[in-house]
Write an enzyme that holds these catalytic residues in place. Structure first.
Site, PDB file in Angstrom:
ATOM      1  N   GLN A  38      27.927   5.561  19.598  1.00  0.00           N
ATOM      2  CA  GLN A  38      27.645   4.588  18.529  1.00  0.00           C
ATOM      3  C   GLN A  38      28.933   4.047  17.935  1.00  0.00           C
ATOM      4  O   GLN A  38      29.045   2.859  17.656  1.00  0.00           O
ATOM      5  CB  GLN A  38      26.807   5.200  17.405  1.00  0.00           C
ATOM      6  N   GLU A  39      29.918   4.936  17.730  1.00  0.00           N
ATOM      7  CA  GLU A  39      31.186   4.470  17.178  1.00  0.00           C
ATOM      8  C   GLU A  39      31.839   3.472  18.131  1.00  0.00           C
ATOM      9  O   GLU A  39      32.357   2.441  17.719  1.00  0.00           O
ATOM     10  CB  GLU A  39      32.138   5.657  16.943  1.00  0.00           C
ATOM     11  N   ASP A  41      30.333   1.622  20.442  1.00  0.00           N
ATOM     12  CA  ASP A  41      29.549   0.378  20.425  1.00  0.00           C
ATOM     13  C   ASP A  41      29.914  -0.477  19.218  1.00  0.00           C
ATOM     14  O   ASP A  41      30.032  -1.697  19.320  1.00  0.00           O
ATOM     15  CB  ASP A  41      28.046   0.688  20.364  1.00  0.00           C
ATOM     16  N   LEU A  87      25.739  -2.693  30.589  1.00  0.00           N
ATOM     17  CA  LEU A  87      24.572  -3.330  29.996  1.00  0.00           C
ATOM     18  C   LEU A  87      24.789  -3.613  28.525  1.00  0.00           C
ATOM     19  O   LEU A  87      25.430  -2.843  27.823  1.00  0.00           O
ATOM     20  CB  LEU A  87      23.354  -2.394  30.118  1.00  0.00           C
ATOM     21  N   GLU A 118      12.974   1.384  33.194  1.00  0.00           N
ATOM     22  CA  GLU A 118      13.478   2.642  33.760  1.00  0.00           C
ATOM     23  C   GLU A 118      14.143   3.456  32.657  1.00  0.00           C
ATOM     24  O   GLU A 118      14.852   2.898  31.832  1.00  0.00           O
ATOM     25  CB  GLU A 118      14.560   2.347  34.825  1.00  0.00           C
ATOM     26  N   LYS A 120      16.936   5.310  30.842  1.00  0.00           N
ATOM     27  CA  LYS A 120      18.383   5.196  30.960  1.00  0.00           C
ATOM     28  C   LYS A 120      18.963   6.607  30.893  1.00  0.00           C
ATOM     29  O   LYS A 120      18.998   7.222  29.834  1.00  0.00           O
ATOM     30  CB  LYS A 120      18.957   4.329  29.844  1.00  0.00           C
ATOM     31  N   ASP A 122      21.593   9.551  30.839  1.00  0.00           N
ATOM     32  CA  ASP A 122      22.944   9.695  30.318  1.00  0.00           C
ATOM     33  C   ASP A 122      23.759  10.567  31.265  1.00  0.00           C
ATOM     34  O   ASP A 122      23.939  11.759  31.066  1.00  0.00           O
ATOM     35  CB  ASP A 122      22.888  10.323  28.915  1.00  0.00           C
ATOM     36  N   ARG A 141      32.460   4.965  39.185  1.00  0.00           N
ATOM     37  CA  ARG A 141      32.543   3.592  38.756  1.00  0.00           C
ATOM     38  C   ARG A 141      33.975   3.181  38.418  1.00  0.00           C
ATOM     39  O   ARG A 141      34.359   2.029  38.616  1.00  0.00           O
ATOM     40  CB  ARG A 141      31.647   3.457  37.553  1.00  0.00           C
ATOM     41  N   GLU A 180      22.710   7.033  39.112  1.00  0.00           N
ATOM     42  CA  GLU A 180      23.286   7.910  38.098  1.00  0.00           C
ATOM     43  C   GLU A 180      23.268   9.358  38.560  1.00  0.00           C
ATOM     44  O   GLU A 180      22.228   9.872  38.970  1.00  0.00           O
ATOM     45  CB  GLU A 180      22.430   7.751  36.828  1.00  0.00           C
ATOM     46  N   TYR A 232      19.110   3.404  41.381  1.00  0.00           N
ATOM     47  CA  TYR A 232      18.413   2.313  40.702  1.00  0.00           C
ATOM     48  C   TYR A 232      18.854   0.913  41.115  1.00  0.00           C
ATOM     49  O   TYR A 232      18.354  -0.060  40.604  1.00  0.00           O
ATOM     50  CB  TYR A 232      18.488   2.458  39.181  1.00  0.00           C
ATOM     51  N   LYS A 300      14.661  -4.576  33.107  1.00  0.00           N
ATOM     52  CA  LYS A 300      15.223  -5.526  34.069  1.00  0.00           C
ATOM     53  C   LYS A 300      14.193  -6.595  34.416  1.00  0.00           C
ATOM     54  O   LYS A 300      13.029  -6.276  34.654  1.00  0.00           O
ATOM     55  CB  LYS A 300      15.635  -4.795  35.363  1.00  0.00           C
ATOM     56  N   LYS A 325      18.128   1.012  23.275  1.00  0.00           N
ATOM     57  CA  LYS A 325      18.681   2.321  22.905  1.00  0.00           C
ATOM     58  C   LYS A 325      17.905   2.926  21.742  1.00  0.00           C
ATOM     59  O   LYS A 325      17.642   2.252  20.748  1.00  0.00           O
ATOM     60  CB  LYS A 325      20.145   2.155  22.463  1.00  0.00           C
ATOM     61  N   CYS A 419      41.558  38.978  12.525  1.00  0.00           N
ATOM     62  CA  CYS A 419      40.191  39.027  13.046  1.00  0.00           C
ATOM     63  C   CYS A 419      39.232  39.383  11.911  1.00  0.00           C
ATOM     64  O   CYS A 419      39.452  40.383  11.223  1.00  0.00           O
ATOM     65  CB  CYS A 419      40.103  40.076  14.162  1.00  0.00           C
ATOM     66  N   CYS A 422      37.835  43.096  12.437  1.00  0.00           N
ATOM     67  CA  CYS A 422      38.626  44.325  12.403  1.00  0.00           C
ATOM     68  C   CYS A 422      39.979  44.176  11.704  1.00  0.00           C
ATOM     69  O   CYS A 422      40.688  45.158  11.524  1.00  0.00           O
ATOM     70  CB  CYS A 422      38.841  44.859  13.822  1.00  0.00           C
ATOM     71  N   CYS A 437      41.180  37.766  19.141  1.00  0.00           N
ATOM     72  CA  CYS A 437      41.476  39.069  18.568  1.00  0.00           C
ATOM     73  C   CYS A 437      41.912  39.952  19.736  1.00  0.00           C
ATOM     74  O   CYS A 437      41.156  40.155  20.679  1.00  0.00           O
ATOM     75  CB  CYS A 437      40.232  39.667  17.915  1.00  0.00           C
ATOM     76  N   CYS A 442      38.092  46.468  18.639  1.00  0.00           N
ATOM     77  CA  CYS A 442      37.433  45.696  17.578  1.00  0.00           C
ATOM     78  C   CYS A 442      35.914  45.891  17.671  1.00  0.00           C
ATOM     79  O   CYS A 442      35.331  45.715  18.746  1.00  0.00           O
ATOM     80  CB  CYS A 442      37.783  44.220  17.745  1.00  0.00           C
TER      81      CYS A 442
HETATM   82  S1  IVH Z   1      21.392  -0.630  35.701  1.00  0.00           S
HETATM   83  C1  IVH Z   1      23.047  -4.167  35.712  1.00  0.00           C
HETATM   84  N1  IVH Z   1      19.691   1.353  35.416  1.00  0.00           N
HETATM   85  O1  IVH Z   1      23.884   2.761  32.098  1.00  0.00           O
HETATM   86  C2  IVH Z   1      23.311  -2.891  36.318  1.00  0.00           C
HETATM   87  N2  IVH Z   1      21.889   1.619  34.559  1.00  0.00           N
HETATM   88  O2  IVH Z   1      25.303   0.759  30.334  1.00  0.00           O
HETATM   89  C3  IVH Z   1      23.702  -1.858  35.319  1.00  0.00           C
HETATM   90  N3  IVH Z   1      22.316   3.791  33.560  1.00  0.00           N
HETATM   91  O3  IVH Z   1      26.699   2.032  34.031  1.00  0.00           O
HETATM   92  C4  IVH Z   1      23.133  -0.571  35.609  1.00  0.00           C
HETATM   93  N4  IVH Z   1      20.325   4.635  33.908  1.00  0.00           N
HETATM   94  O4  IVH Z   1      25.657   4.341  34.203  1.00  0.00           O
HETATM   95  C5  IVH Z   1      20.939   0.910  35.174  1.00  0.00           C
HETATM   96  N5  IVH Z   1      18.103   3.021  35.269  1.00  0.00           N
HETATM   97  C6  IVH Z   1      19.344   2.580  35.033  1.00  0.00           C
HETATM   98  C7  IVH Z   1      20.311   3.376  34.384  1.00  0.00           C
HETATM   99  C8  IVH Z   1      21.581   2.847  34.159  1.00  0.00           C
HETATM  100  C9  IVH Z   1      21.518   4.866  33.422  1.00  0.00           C
HETATM  101  C10 IVH Z   1      23.716   3.713  33.098  1.00  0.00           C
HETATM  102  C11 IVH Z   1      24.691   3.323  34.170  1.00  0.00           C
HETATM  103  C12 IVH Z   1      25.347   2.070  33.713  1.00  0.00           C
HETATM  104  C13 IVH Z   1      25.123   2.136  32.245  1.00  0.00           C
HETATM  105  C14 IVH Z   1      25.073   0.740  31.689  1.00  0.00           C
END
Ligand code: IVH
Length: 715
Positions: A38-39, A41, A87, A118, A120, A122, A141, A180, A232, A300, A325, A419, A422, A437, A442
């Site tokens: 978040q920071e 972003d 993205l 789909e 996402k 992590d 990547r 991923e 994906y 998508k 998100k 410690c 102890c 320690c 201990c």
């Molecule tokens: S599509 C346009 N699909 O999210 C193509 N990305 O912020 C971009 N990620 O680098 C990727 N799940 O590491 C896509 N179902 C999914 C995903 C996904 C995780 C990650 C991926 C990408 C990042 C984009």
């Protein structure tokens, strides 16, 4: 004419650029993120906004103009067929609808063309190159254009097919499958528990753990990590005339499945944005039940022809996809105190005692604080309001304090210099973040030490759990692990809660543990860095505890698989008289302190027999033998028809002639070292063929013969 940029705005943009670049480098190149997503972003969006308002600020080196940082490691670099994109985000239903509206202005059809949704994941994005159906390359990547070649590491992930299956539409002759790599939460928790039991550092989260595993230099290490993969996307070579055999994203996912690639079963098609929002809402509660971390939903546009029409913004983000998100599981609460737990190895682990707070349906009272540096870097102080994050099964973490300007605060946290259990002055080994320690007497260390000794993977003493251990220590019945074997029926019956039967059961459990063998005892003794695997290697190599305790650091390092820090820790441990006294007590109690020497392990070489001849360039005979035996192979002295490989060094004699006569394949040292990978690849390919329903080819008597005098290709 564009108005000039006010100097303070230009300065801010420069500052943001630098902060983002620095964070990118730590995140992408070093797997050591300093900013939360978040920071990051927030900074990135601020910079993007400034550049939109003042296009002169958009320098070619701005982080908005590329993806991530330069790869910085010893892995080889490799270029992707086309950039790996990232993205844009939407954080609310309104933002998602606004995304559709923007797209509709460019291509009105998007509103009715349907969407693919789909989870996402992590994890970390990778690209797998398939040529004529065969996996030829796997890359991270990196900066989006150039990644790192991690082919050998990715090959260790079982669900990545080495060869595509024949089903579905014809696969392109050459393509990059993108997806991923991630670590399931269960595997992550297990791995961290094991690492902490072995006195090793733990990973902050599954993403870091997965990234670290993929970017290993040693594929053997990657192979031990529980990595998974979801595909994906597919990228074709933009210079070729090849076309995808499908026209929408949902069809593509089906084709990927047909080709044998894992595709998230929760991905699906929705007719319109309303359907997408329903999915997003429903999925928010599902995601907590999954065994992997999901931070949103990727949406998508279905038809590929609209992807072309909509295009990519700034070479970085496609318009046809966005990430919805979810707010992370965060909460704010008060940090009541910072306490310290002294572990078995003596490590002082700070943790946060919080004003209880509910996060995602769970009441959180404690959170990890990692180490002193981490606390100081985040500037977390007692009494602060703090943000706490809970992700899946992972231990809650304190993200950082929320401090108002001019607010009175407590002094910064400092680690105690003694410690807390102890009172012994603590030590901080050079280059380590943890404080220790050093007192092996201990009480806290002894408690956790006995818990570890009795645990399943060590001596497996049934009936000896944490509660009973605490009582025995309090009553003065235990001073070290060897005292376990001095417990008698009278001792036990004098304690509350023991009856004749329960006392008998525990004593039976204790007696049975005497036979576990050297590797279990060695692991159970809890020497830093001596995990189960190291204990096994040492036990097999030396056969008795005396040999191990009397070995020099150099001798220990010479045992294949034993690193210097392990050797040093073990040597230092053995130098302490009290530790040797415990070993003597164990011996006197009848605990077995020997192992079948050279008892073969099982591994990739199981079933293969090796003969070594001549002088090898770097390995001694002993090391080469260790290399083979620790992987389950056998080393014998003479070449016969049954010999699988002859390892040939300089000045080889009659064995070489014999091997040539019998047609036994020969290996150089280098080829020997590459052989585990090659065999693993062969096995995986065979498994793939079997899974694809092809008839299993007749099992070859020996692995494919590598070409002579050329290193075995590891790919
Ligand atoms: S599509 C346009 N699909 O999210 C193509 N990305 O912020 C971009 N990620 O680098 C990727 N799940 O590491 C896509 N179902 C999914 C995903 C996904 C995780 C990650 C991926 C990408 C990042 C984009």
């Amino acid at each position: 004419m564009t108005p000039p940029v006010p100097p303070e705005v230009a300065a801010r943009a420069a500052e943001l650029r630098e902060q983002i670049e620095h964070a990118n480098h730590l995140y992408y190149a070093l797997d050591a993120p300093t900013l939360s997503d978040q920071e990051w972003d927030r900074l990135f969006h601020e910079l993007k906004r400034l550049e939109e308002e003042h296009p002169q600020l958009r320098t070619p080196d701005s982080p908005t103009q590329r993806v991530g940082a330069e790869p910085a490691s010893k892995l080889e670099k490799t270029e992707h067929l086309a950039p790996m994109l990232s993205l844009d985000n939407a954080f609310s239903p309104e933002e998602l609808r606004a995304w559709e509206q923007r797209n509709a202005r460019m291509a009105a059809e998007v509103v009715t063309a349907g969407y693919d949704v789909e989870p996402k994941i992590d994890g970390l994005a990778i690209a797998l190159t398939y040529e004529e159906g065969v996996l030829v390359k796997g890359a991270t990547r990196g900066n989006g254009t150039i990644g790192e070649d991690v082919t050998r590491n990715l090959r260790t992930i079982r669900e990545i097919p080495l060869r595509l299956r024949a089903g579905g539409p014809p696969a392109p002759a050459r393509m990059e499958v993108r997806g991923e790599v991630y670590m399931p939460l269960s595997g992550f928790a297990e791995m961290n528990a094991r690492r902490s039991a072995e006195g090793l550092s733990t990973f902050a989260n599954p993403r870091n753990a997965a990234a670290g595993a993929v970017r290993q230099l040693d594929p053997g290490v990657t192979a031990t990590r529980p990595l998974r993969f979801f595909a994906y996307a597919v990228q074709l070579d933009p210079r070729s005339t090849e076309r995808l055999p499908v026209t929408t994203q949902t069809e593509l996912l089906a084709a990927l499945r047909d080709w044998g690639l894992p595709v998230n079963p929760l991905a699906g098609h929705r007719d319109d944005i309303g359907g997408v929002l329903e999915y997003v809402e429903k999925f928010e509660s599902t995601r907590g039940t999954l065994d992997y971390e999901v931070d949103g939903v990727v949406v998508k546009v279905e038809p590929f022809r609209l992807h072309e029409e909509l295009g990519v913004v700034g070479g970085r983000e496609p318009r046809w996809a966005t990430a919805y998100k979810y707010a992370p599981d965060l909460a704010e609460t008060t940090l009541n105190s910072i306490e310290i737990n002294v572990g078995r190895t003596g490590a002082l682990n700070p943790y946060a005692v919080l004003e209880p707070v509910e996060i995602g349906g769970v009441v959180v009272k404690l959170a990890t604080l990692h180490n002193e540096e981490d606390i100081q870097r985040k500037d977390i102080r007692v009494g602060d309001r703090v943000i706490v994050k809970r992700a899946g099964e992972v231990i809650p973490q304190v993200v950082g304090p929320v401090v108002a300007e001019g607010q009175a605060r407590a002094e910064p946290f400092v680690m105690p210099d003694r410690c807390p259990a102890c009172g012994t002055p603590v030590e901080k080994p050079e280059g380590e973040a943890m404080v220790f320690c050093p007192n092996s007497a201990c009480p806290a260390r002894i408690y956790w030490g006995v818990v570890h000794f009795a645990s399943r993977s060590a001596m497996d003493i049934r009936g000896l759990g944490e509660e009973r251990i605490r009582v025995f220590l309090e009553r003065g019945l235990l001073h070290d692990v060897a005292d376990i074997y001095a417990l008698t029926e009278e001792h036990l019956l004098a304690l509350e809660g023991f009856k004749e039967k329960s006392a008998r059961n525990l004593l039976d459990g204790i007696a049975a543990s005497k036979e576990r063998g050297l590797s279990h005892v060695l692991f159970g003794l809890g020497v830093r860095h001596v995990g189960e695997h190291a204990a096994e290697l040492l036990a097999r190599h030396y056969g008795s505890i005396d040999g191990i305790l009397d070995a020099s650091v150099d001798e220990l390092v010479a045992v294949h698989g034993i690193g210097r820090s392990t050797a040093e820790a073990l040597h230092a441990w053995a130098a302490i008289e009290g530790n040797r006294a415990v070993v003597r007590k164990l011996r006197d109690a009848g605990v077995v302190l020997t192992a079948a020497r050279g008892e073969p392990a099982s591994g990739i070489f199981t079933g293969h027999t090796f003969v070594i001849t001549g002088t090898l360039p770097t390995l001694t005979r002993g090391e080469a033998t260790e290399f083979v035996e620790s992987r389950g192979g056998r080393v014998t002295g003479s070449v016969t028809r049954k010999t699988s490989f002859l390892v040939v060094g300089e000045d080889a004699g009659s064995k070489l002639a014999k091997a040539q006569e019998l047609g036994v394949p020969q290996l150089t040292e280098e080829q020997l070292q590459a052989l585990p990978d090659q065999l693993a690849a062969d096995q995986a390919a065979a498994a793939e063929r079997a899974a694809a329903g092809e008839a299993e080819p007749e099992k070859p008597k020996r692995a494919k013969k590598p070409k002579k005098a050329e290193p075995v290709p590891s790919e």
